[in-house]
Design an enzyme around this catalytic site. Structure first.
Site, PDB file in Angstrom:
ATOM      1  N   HIS A   3      -6.875 -13.551  -9.942  1.00  0.00           N
ATOM      2  CA  HIS A   3      -6.301 -12.202  -9.997  1.00  0.00           C
ATOM      3  C   HIS A   3      -6.644 -11.323  -8.795  1.00  0.00           C
ATOM      4  CE1 HIS A   3     -10.139 -10.440 -10.893  1.00  0.00           C
ATOM      5  NE2 HIS A   3      -9.644  -9.291 -11.270  1.00  0.00           N
ATOM      6  N   CYS A  17      -5.347  -3.860 -17.521  1.00  0.00           N
ATOM      7  CA  CYS A  17      -5.436  -3.476 -16.123  1.00  0.00           C
ATOM      8  C   CYS A  17      -4.501  -4.461 -15.432  1.00  0.00           C
ATOM      9  CB  CYS A  17      -6.867  -3.657 -15.646  1.00  0.00           C
ATOM     10  SG  CYS A  17      -7.080  -3.172 -13.962  1.00  0.00           S
ATOM     11  N   HIS A  53      -3.858  -8.217 -15.981  1.00  0.00           N
ATOM     12  CA  HIS A  53      -5.091  -8.936 -15.630  1.00  0.00           C
ATOM     13  C   HIS A  53      -6.032  -9.139 -16.801  1.00  0.00           C
ATOM     14  CE1 HIS A  53      -4.808  -7.717 -11.130  1.00  0.00           C
ATOM     15  NE2 HIS A  53      -4.058  -8.741 -11.440  1.00  0.00           N
ATOM     16  N   ASN A  54      -6.005  -8.211 -17.751  1.00  0.00           N
ATOM     17  CA  ASN A  54      -6.970  -8.273 -18.857  1.00  0.00           C
ATOM     18  C   ASN A  54      -6.244  -8.271 -20.190  1.00  0.00           C
ATOM     19  OD1 ASN A  54      -8.990  -8.038 -16.952  1.00  0.00           O
ATOM     20  ND2 ASN A  54      -9.470  -5.912 -17.398  1.00  0.00           N
ATOM     21  N   ALA A  98      -9.821 -10.508  -5.413  1.00  0.00           N
ATOM     22  CA  ALA A  98     -10.883 -10.954  -4.520  1.00  0.00           C
ATOM     23  C   ALA A  98     -12.232 -11.121  -5.231  1.00  0.00           C
ATOM     24  CB  ALA A  98     -11.024  -9.975  -3.365  1.00  0.00           C
ATOM     25  N   GLY A 122      -5.863  -7.942  -2.481  1.00  0.00           N
ATOM     26  CA  GLY A 122      -7.178  -8.191  -1.883  1.00  0.00           C
ATOM     27  C   GLY A 122      -7.925  -6.872  -1.758  1.00  0.00           C
ATOM     28  N   ASN A 167     -11.696   0.710  -8.597  1.00  0.00           N
ATOM     29  CA  ASN A 167     -10.886  -0.165  -7.741  1.00  0.00           C
ATOM     30  C   ASN A 167      -9.383   0.090  -7.874  1.00  0.00           C
ATOM     31  OD1 ASN A 167     -10.609  -1.160 -10.293  1.00  0.00           O
ATOM     32  ND2 ASN A 167     -11.203  -3.265  -9.810  1.00  0.00           N
TER      33      ASN A 167
END
Lengths: 484, 140
Positions: free
Chosen positions: A407, A100, A332-333, A409, A382, A206
């Site tokens: 990464h 992601c 991110h992952n 919020a 954000g 998200n």
């Protein structure tokens, strides 16, 4: 780990140590402000940092970034490196949505030249051209099994070879948009089946495409190198490896639940199941994870191609003239094999970042040549109502966090709580009053994703900036958001 | 949105379900129905076709996760939604089931919640005070 035995020791206002105790093999280290500590204590995330510290072959501290919150196995915001010889690799240290990530596109356009009406129409046009929500896909795109193999092997390089964007995009993607050790054979038939119809789709939750404006520049020199200027129109794309990545994670949790017993690894939590990096199971997982990561790189590359197409149709001119270029694309992952210097020694490590961003400093060879003089761009989205940040990697991150930072919020309200607090309100209207036009495939998602469901990302960025593990370059404000 | 036959387990980023039953097949059946109800609302689903599902695992919590995971897979790949479920369980923890339902129709079905995955976190199948109960949390 028994929670009551864990203590937090203040190092400075931004670093909090969990001293090694019980089965922990190393200390925990949480990057946070004093104000954030209560929430972190309540969330069991501390316990998760300590659990990770128990895993074999961990090198350095078990770390958590300020956007830390509870995750499956590793906390979200978790960073941990493992030795290639004695260490492990864990799907729980990567997450369900493998790779992601976010990418940011810049333009020659000035936001104020557009006005609210045009932003609204532009978001609507993006919504028509980019598939989101259940079962949605482009009618002009089908993927055969043979092509899927190429996607899994080549990632964004495959996308560019098929005409989605151009070759200059590739150097502006982490790892050049292709994990070289990816092994499509390790991706199960089920994962392929889930992924085949989902390439080139945004997904839900998200994930988003967001039109924004550069509101404030903090570091003019770096901003200049990144091609950012005040008032500039920008586009964020946030999505991952879709059902294919989720299934790879799931498949390997099942496999590794067994290998954890086989290798005699003692687990405080089933979601932490793992295998030695160099075991057949560990190598299989890394091969499958790499393939899923490539799927995600290709996915973001295709979506940004459709963003460019939408802009071209909308403005009636080429995307080159609009200056729609990729600033950078971060993961991110992920678990990556990287070289780092620890205790004066350069060594290869398996670095897990789960809800954390790589943030390499100036001069590092993995930073694209165009940015090498200043450092790697770090993109921090954000919530949809406030702001996002562009940061840059620092030497301090290389020394302390294996070149990692926050990464995003992080949620503060559960989805259920968000729905409750939004009862009788119109989130879309409230956003419009703040000058942000929002369009979503699902009304429920918009409510669950409302700004107050998230931490203020500024507080998160404050911590990493004060701790010195990355440096703010610019702040962006959303103008129009397309949610999945 | 909450129906009497299951409870919602609230979680910071995600959401879960808890069900109770007199025997194991009943809790596995209720877990499946709760899975569909939370996702699209059972009332909107009709019985038009059926699917056979079987899973096998070493422990009951793993059977539960893999059972729901199989239903998620059927939804993602075929758009299949269940309305009625019959479960049989063999002592070696092999679950076989027939799920009656239909495929997703955007005109009649409104997705309230999409799951990324069914997780092992706090997944449990336990017997206490004369009742079986099962709990699972979804990654959203």
């Amino acid at each position: 780990m028994a929670k009551d035995r864990l203590t937090l020791e203040r190092i400075d206002g931004w670093r909090w140590k969990i001293p090694r105790t019980g089965a922990m093999r190393t200390d925990g280290m949480i990057y946070a402000s004093e104000k954030m500590l209560d929430a972190i204590r309540q969330d069991q995330a501390m316990e998760q940092v300590a659990n990770v510290a128990c895993l074999p072959g961990i090198v350095g501290d078990s770390m958590a970034m300020p956007d830390i919150h509870w995750g499956y196995g590793f906390p979200i915001g978790g960073v941990a490196a493992f030795s290639m010889e004695e260490g492990i690799v864990s799907p729980g240290g990567v997450g369900y949505d493998i790779n992601c990530g976010v990418r940011l596109m810049t333009s020659h356009l000035r936001a104020q030249e557009l006005g609210a009406e045009k932003i609204r129409d532009l978001v609507a046009a993006l919504f028509r051209n980019i598939p989101s929500g259940v079962g949605s896909s482009r009618k002009d795109f089908k993927l055969t099994e043979t092509e899927l193999d190429k996607v899994l092997l080549k990632g964004a390089q495959w996308a560019v070879s098929k005409g989605f964007g151009d070759a200059s995009d590739l150097e502006r993607i982490e790892e050049g948009g292709c994990i070289p050790w990816a092994d499509p054979k390790e991706v199960s038939a089920k994962a392929r089946e889930r992924g085949r119809s989902q390439l080139g789709t945004l997904g839900s939750g998200n994930h988003f495409v967001e039109i924004g404006v550069v509101e404030e520049i903090y570091d003019p020199t770096t901003a200049d190198v990144f091609g950012l200027f005040q008032g500039q129109l920008t586009v964020f794309v946030h999505t991952g490896s879709r059902g294919l990545g989720h299934q790879v994670c799931d498949d390997f949790i099942r496999i590794l639940l067994k290998s954890t017993q086989k290798y005699g690894i003692d687990l405080p939590d089933k979601q932490l199941c793992c295998a030695p990096v160099n075991s057949p199971e560990g190598r299989s997982y890394l091969g499958a994870m790499g393939a899923a990561a490539n799927f995600a790189f290709a996915n973001r590359q295709m979506i940004s191609h459709w963003v460019r197409e939408t802009f071209e149709q909308f403005f009636g001119t080429s995307s080159e003239r609009l200056g729609l270029s990729l600033l950078y694309d971060v993961c991110h992952n992920m678990a990556k094999i990287e070289e780092h210097v620890t205790q004066g020694q350069r060594r290869k490590l398996c670095v897990h970042r789960k809800g954390a961003t790589r943030a390499f400093a100036a001069g590092h060879e993995a930073v694209p040549a165009v940015y090498r003089s200043v450092g790697q761009p770090v993109l921090i989205p954000g919530d949809m109502g406030r702001y996002s940040y562009v940061l840059v990697g620092t030497p301090r991150a290389m020394e302390e966090t294996f070149g990692s930072t926050c990464h995003g919020a992080g949620r503060v309200l559960s989805r259920h709580q968000a729905v409750k607090s939004a009862k009788g309100r119109s989130v879309v209207k409230e956003m419009e009053d703040r000058g942000i036009f929002v369009l979503g495939a699902s009304k429920a998602t918009l409510v669950e994703e409302m700004p107050e469901a998230y931490k203020d990302v500024s507080e998160v960025v404050d911590v990493v900036a004060h701790a010195g593990i990355s440096r703010p370059v610019a702040r962006l404000r959303p103008l129009g958001v397309m949610k999945g | 949105m909450e129906k009497a036959f299951y409870e919602i387990v609230d979680h910071t980023a995600d959401v879960g379900i808890r069900v109770h039953g007199r025997d194991l097949p009943e809790v596995f059946e209720k877990a499946a129905l709760a899975f569909y109800d939370l996702m699209v609302g059972l009332d909107a689903v009709e019985r038009r076709q059926s699917r056979e599902v079987s899973v096998e695992a070493q422990a009951l919590d793993e059977v539960l996760v893999q059972w729901l995971d199989e239903l998620l897979y059927l939804f993602e790949v075929e758009g299949f939604l269940g309305k009625a479920v019959r479960v049989a369980l063999s002592p070696s923890w092999r679950l076989t089931a027939t799920v009656d339902g239909e495929t997703f129709d955007p005109d009649r079905h409104r997705v309230k919640l999409l799951y990324k995955a069914v997780t092992y976190h706090k997944a449990s199948v336990a017997f206490a005070h004369g009742l079986w109960s099962a709990q699972v949390i979804f990654d959203i």
